[in-house]
Write a protein that holds these residues in place. Structure first.
Motif, mmCIF file in Angstrom:
data_model
loop_
_atom_site.group_PDB
_atom_site.id
_atom_site.type_symbol
_atom_site.label_atom_id
_atom_site.label_comp_id
_atom_site.label_asym_id
_atom_site.label_seq_id
_atom_site.Cartn_x
_atom_site.Cartn_y
_atom_site.Cartn_z
ATOM 1 N N VAL A 85 22.795 48.910 82.672
ATOM 2 C CA VAL A 85 23.674 50.359 82.042
ATOM 3 C C VAL A 85 25.189 49.845 81.888
ATOM 4 C CG1 VAL A 85 24.064 52.504 82.578
ATOM 5 C CG2 VAL A 85 21.826 51.730 82.536
ATOM 6 N N ARG A 86 25.615 49.528 83.109
ATOM 7 C CA ARG A 86 27.165 49.155 83.163
ATOM 8 C C ARG A 86 27.678 48.081 82.208
ATOM 9 N NH1 ARG A 86 29.359 48.261 89.102
ATOM 10 N NH2 ARG A 86 31.392 48.352 87.898
ATOM 11 N N LEU A 87 26.679 47.093 82.219
ATOM 12 C CA LEU A 87 27.116 45.992 81.309
ATOM 13 C C LEU A 87 27.141 46.489 79.987
ATOM 14 C CD1 LEU A 87 27.947 43.030 80.990
ATOM 15 C CD2 LEU A 87 25.514 42.543 81.077
ATOM 16 N N LEU A 88 26.015 47.207 79.507
ATOM 17 C CA LEU A 88 25.896 47.862 78.101
ATOM 18 C C LEU A 88 27.232 48.835 77.758
ATOM 19 C CD1 LEU A 88 24.491 48.716 75.458
ATOM 20 C CD2 LEU A 88 23.352 50.539 76.705
ATOM 21 N N GLU A 89 27.602 49.403 78.516
ATOM 22 C CA GLU A 89 28.808 50.275 78.475
ATOM 23 C C GLU A 89 29.961 49.532 78.251
ATOM 24 O OE1 GLU A 89 27.396 54.047 81.114
ATOM 25 O OE2 GLU A 89 29.220 53.000 81.778
ATOM 26 N N LYS A 90 30.370 48.485 79.087
ATOM 27 C CA LYS A 90 31.523 47.616 78.915
ATOM 28 C C LYS A 90 31.465 47.005 77.736
ATOM 29 C CE LYS A 90 33.059 48.837 82.967
ATOM 30 N NZ LYS A 90 34.484 49.684 83.075
ATOM 31 N N LEU A 91 30.365 46.198 77.256
ATOM 32 C CA LEU A 91 30.083 45.392 76.146
ATOM 33 C C LEU A 91 30.481 46.373 74.964
ATOM 34 C CD1 LEU A 91 27.393 42.954 76.887
ATOM 35 C CD2 LEU A 91 29.848 42.723 77.270
ATOM 36 N N PHE A 92 30.018 47.525 74.858
ATOM 37 C CA PHE A 92 30.093 48.341 73.754
ATOM 38 C C PHE A 92 31.475 48.778 73.693
ATOM 39 C CE2 PHE A 92 30.320 52.548 72.100
ATOM 40 C CZ PHE A 92 29.642 52.416 70.875
ATOM 41 N N HIS A 93 32.189 49.099 74.767
ATOM 42 C CA HIS A 93 33.678 49.420 74.850
ATOM 43 C C HIS A 93 34.332 48.372 74.213
ATOM 44 C CE1 HIS A 93 37.545 50.538 76.048
ATOM 45 N NE2 HIS A 93 37.336 51.905 76.002
ATOM 46 N N GLN A 94 34.156 47.201 74.588
ATOM 47 C CA GLN A 94 34.742 45.866 74.323
ATOM 48 C C GLN A 94 34.714 45.601 72.803
ATOM 49 O OE1 GLN A 94 36.355 44.871 76.987
ATOM 50 N NE2 GLN A 94 37.536 43.080 76.313
ATOM 51 N N ALA A 95 33.378 45.735 72.350
ATOM 52 C CA ALA A 95 33.249 45.513 70.925
ATOM 53 C C ALA A 95 33.600 46.607 69.959
ATOM 54 C CB ALA A 95 31.620 45.278 70.744
ATOM 55 N N GLU A 250 26.314 45.085 65.475
ATOM 56 C CA GLU A 250 26.619 46.018 64.227
ATOM 57 C C GLU A 250 25.027 46.739 64.119
ATOM 58 O OE1 GLU A 250 27.014 43.852 60.684
ATOM 59 O OE2 GLU A 250 29.031 42.908 61.309
ATOM 60 N N ASN A 251 23.981 46.204 64.462
ATOM 61 C CA ASN A 251 22.696 46.903 64.354
ATOM 62 C C ASN A 251 22.798 47.960 65.290
ATOM 63 O OD1 ASN A 251 20.386 47.715 63.631
ATOM 64 N ND2 ASN A 251 19.277 46.459 65.088
ATOM 65 N N ILE A 252 23.147 47.691 66.615
ATOM 66 C CA ILE A 252 23.122 48.359 67.861
ATOM 67 C C ILE A 252 24.400 49.483 67.606
ATOM 68 C CG2 ILE A 252 23.999 48.516 70.249
ATOM 69 C CD1 ILE A 252 22.770 45.426 70.717
ATOM 70 N N ASN A 253 25.320 49.351 66.944
ATOM 71 C CA ASN A 253 26.348 50.300 66.559
ATOM 72 C C ASN A 253 25.894 51.342 65.766
ATOM 73 O OD1 ASN A 253 28.631 49.433 68.248
ATOM 74 N ND2 ASN A 253 29.575 48.476 66.868
ATOM 75 N N SER A 254 25.065 50.801 64.898
ATOM 76 C CA SER A 254 24.546 51.592 63.789
ATOM 77 C C SER A 254 23.581 52.791 64.674
ATOM 78 C CB SER A 254 23.890 51.065 62.807
ATOM 79 O OG SER A 254 22.846 51.963 61.724
ATOM 80 N N LYS A 255 22.855 52.383 65.298
ATOM 81 C CA LYS A 255 21.675 53.067 66.054
ATOM 82 C C LYS A 255 22.537 54.108 67.075
ATOM 83 C CE LYS A 255 17.817 49.822 65.448
ATOM 84 N NZ LYS A 255 16.858 49.083 66.082
ATOM 85 N N CYS A 260 24.509 59.174 69.116
ATOM 86 C CA CYS A 260 25.399 59.581 69.815
ATOM 87 C C CYS A 260 26.547 60.432 68.956
ATOM 88 C CB CYS A 260 26.060 58.744 70.981
ATOM 89 S SG CYS A 260 24.817 58.132 72.342
ATOM 90 N N GLY A 261 26.698 60.177 67.773
ATOM 91 C CA GLY A 261 27.519 60.595 66.960
ATOM 92 C C GLY A 261 28.648 59.624 66.431
ATOM 93 N N ASN A 262 29.362 59.536 65.296
ATOM 94 C CA ASN A 262 30.668 58.790 65.106
ATOM 95 C C ASN A 262 31.781 58.720 65.974
ATOM 96 O OD1 ASN A 262 29.026 57.782 62.709
ATOM 97 N ND2 ASN A 262 29.685 59.608 61.654
#
Length: 471
Positions: A85-95, A250-255, A260-262
């Motif tokens: 979970v923490r890794l997902l949050e960090k990578l999403f924020h970094q990307a 990109e696909n993950i961001n879209s979902k 969660c909203g734009n």
């Protein structure tokens, strides 16, 4: 002489078990350190800022794994889930640095991890491998500790008055009758020892069951998917998972934007991720291929396996060892040995092992309806530990309950740092639960008036050894 002295003291197995448990813990610590260093050395050139700015996530994972193995009350499944979970949050924020991302939004992102499965199958694979390996490894060490604790407590069980009389008659009566050179007949000595150690012999069945189950656990630890390959492959499994997510960002961001909203712009630009992903894939593939091949064995439970195999007959072998040629008369002199009355052949048959077999013991009067409760409790501890080990073979973790108030003396815990200083014990559905001492306490004594009045097995068998020295 050494073998006899070891069994006389009743503690020969305890130091060996302690050394085996400490050695296994030290090897596992070394392995975790190697894996952690490997991750750092691989991720810095491979993932760059994706790693360096989020390195705490990885170091926390290794810290939690180390605490779990050393005996801390850590839920291994929760540790792994929290890491992903923490890794997902960090990578999403970094990307998505070009966006402003608040804590509430990241919390929403983390809740989508089961639906999105951004890391592919890697988290499930890692969870299965780590859980089965770590549960088995920690349970194996616990088995060694519990075994040593059983030996410690049983060695302090006082001898009965009837046993002491029988041993005095066997050891000193020849001297009083002018036959100082006469040693006890072999079968005579066997009956005395079997009578004195009748309760101890009843440990045999559960002691063997525990040893056999521990050897099964050891086989798993030494197998192809053993502790070495699992831990050393962990950095590359994580790298593989990160590459999977960043490759599909990109696909993950879209979902995530849908769920969660734009996001609104307001951050900094994101650059260099594509090169990091490529390097991450290569590092993961090369590392997993290397870790699956032949490598140096860093954790070996082979010495402990040999110890367990040799110790299986420990409790029923004590009478025969104590009545070896150094204590009793050997073959060929059956008519010249001390039989309890005279220098003559000993005629009664040798009794079997265990309390129930002593009902007709001619040398030691025993009430077979009154077993020693301390030893019965230790039999239960062996049963509980065997059950826990069988669960560990199926990947089921052992529940723990804090027992910091029960542990006294220094060196009684696996953990060496402040965050893991309290020693746990096994929680079992029984009134008397086995206490886990990762390293055995040195000076705990069995309390009770009987223990103060009567000597233990160890002290009362010493005259046999002294008599041998005189001869």
């Amino acid at each position: 002489y050494e073998a006899e002295t070891s069994c006389v003291n009743g503690l020969s197995s305890r130091p060996a078990l302690r050394r085996a448990s400490r050695s296994t813990v030290a090897q596992k610590d070394n392995l975790l350190n190697r894996s952690s260093i490997s991750l750092q050395e691989t991720f810095i050139p491979t993932w760059g800022s994706l790693y360096s700015q989020n390195s705490q996530v990885f170091s926390d994972l290794y810290t939690d794994l180390r605490h779990y193995y050393r005996g801390s009350n850590v839920n291994l499944e929760e540790v792994l889930n929290e890491f992903w979970v923490r890794l997902l949050e960090k990578l999403f924020h970094q990307a998505n640095k070009q966006y402003f991302i608040g804590e509430d939004y990241l919390e929403c992102v983390s809740k989508q991890i089961e639906t999105l499965r951004p890391f592919g199958e890697t988290p499930r694979t890692v969870k299965t491998m780590i859980t089965r390996t770590f549960v088995a490894a920690r349970s194996f060490v616990q088995g060694l500790v519990i075994s040593g604790e059983v030996v410690r407590k049983v060695s302090q069980v006082p001898l009965s008055q009837e046993c002491m009389k029988a041993m005095m008659r066997m050891t000193y009566c020849p001297h009083c009758r002018g036959m100082a050179s006469a040693r006890p007949c072999a079968n005579y000595c066997s009956n005395v020892m079997k009578g004195c150690l009748a309760n101890q012999a009843d440990l045999n069945t559960e002691w063997r069951h525990l040893a056999e189950t521990m050897m099964q656990v050891a086989d798993r630890l030494d197998g192809a998917a053993g502790v070495d390959s699992v831990i050393l492959a962990l950095p590359y499994r994580i790298s593989e998972a990160m590459a999977t997510m960043m490759d599909s960002i990109e696909n993950i961001n879209s979902k995530l934007f849908q769920a969660c909203g734009n996001l609104r712009a307001g951050g900094t630009s994101s650059t260099g991720e594509e090169d990091s992903v490529k390097r991450g894939k290569v590092a993961a593939e090369d590392g997993l291929e290397a870790s699956s091949g032949k490598m140096e064995k860093l954790v070996s439970v082979r010495p402990a396996q040999l110890l367990l195999r040799d110790m299986q007959p420990y409790w029923v072998s004590l009478p025969s060892v104590l009545c070896s040629d150094r204590v009793a008369t050997g073959t060929g002199a059956e008519d010249k040995c001390w039989n309890g009355m005279n220098r003559a052949r000993y005629l009664p048959e040798v009794m079997g092992d265990g309390l129930a077999s002593q009902i007709n013991n001619p040398e030691v009067e025993i009430d077979i309806t009154k077993p020693d409760m301390t030893i019965r409790q230790q039999i239960m501890q062996l049963k509980i530990m065997t059950h826990r080990l069988k669960n560990a073979l199926n990947g089921q973790d052992v529940d723990f309950q804090d027992t910091s108030d029960d542990v006294s003396g220094s060196g009684s815990g696996m953990c060496t740092d402040d965050s893991c200083s309290r020693s746990p014990r096994l929680v079992a559905p029984a009134t008397d639960r086995p206490v886990l001492y990762p390293y055995l306490p040195e000076n705990k004594e069995v309390k009770g008036s009987a223990a103060r009045r009567l000597p233990s097995v160890a002290s009362c068998l010493l005259p046999l050894r002294r008599g041998t020295n005189r001869d």
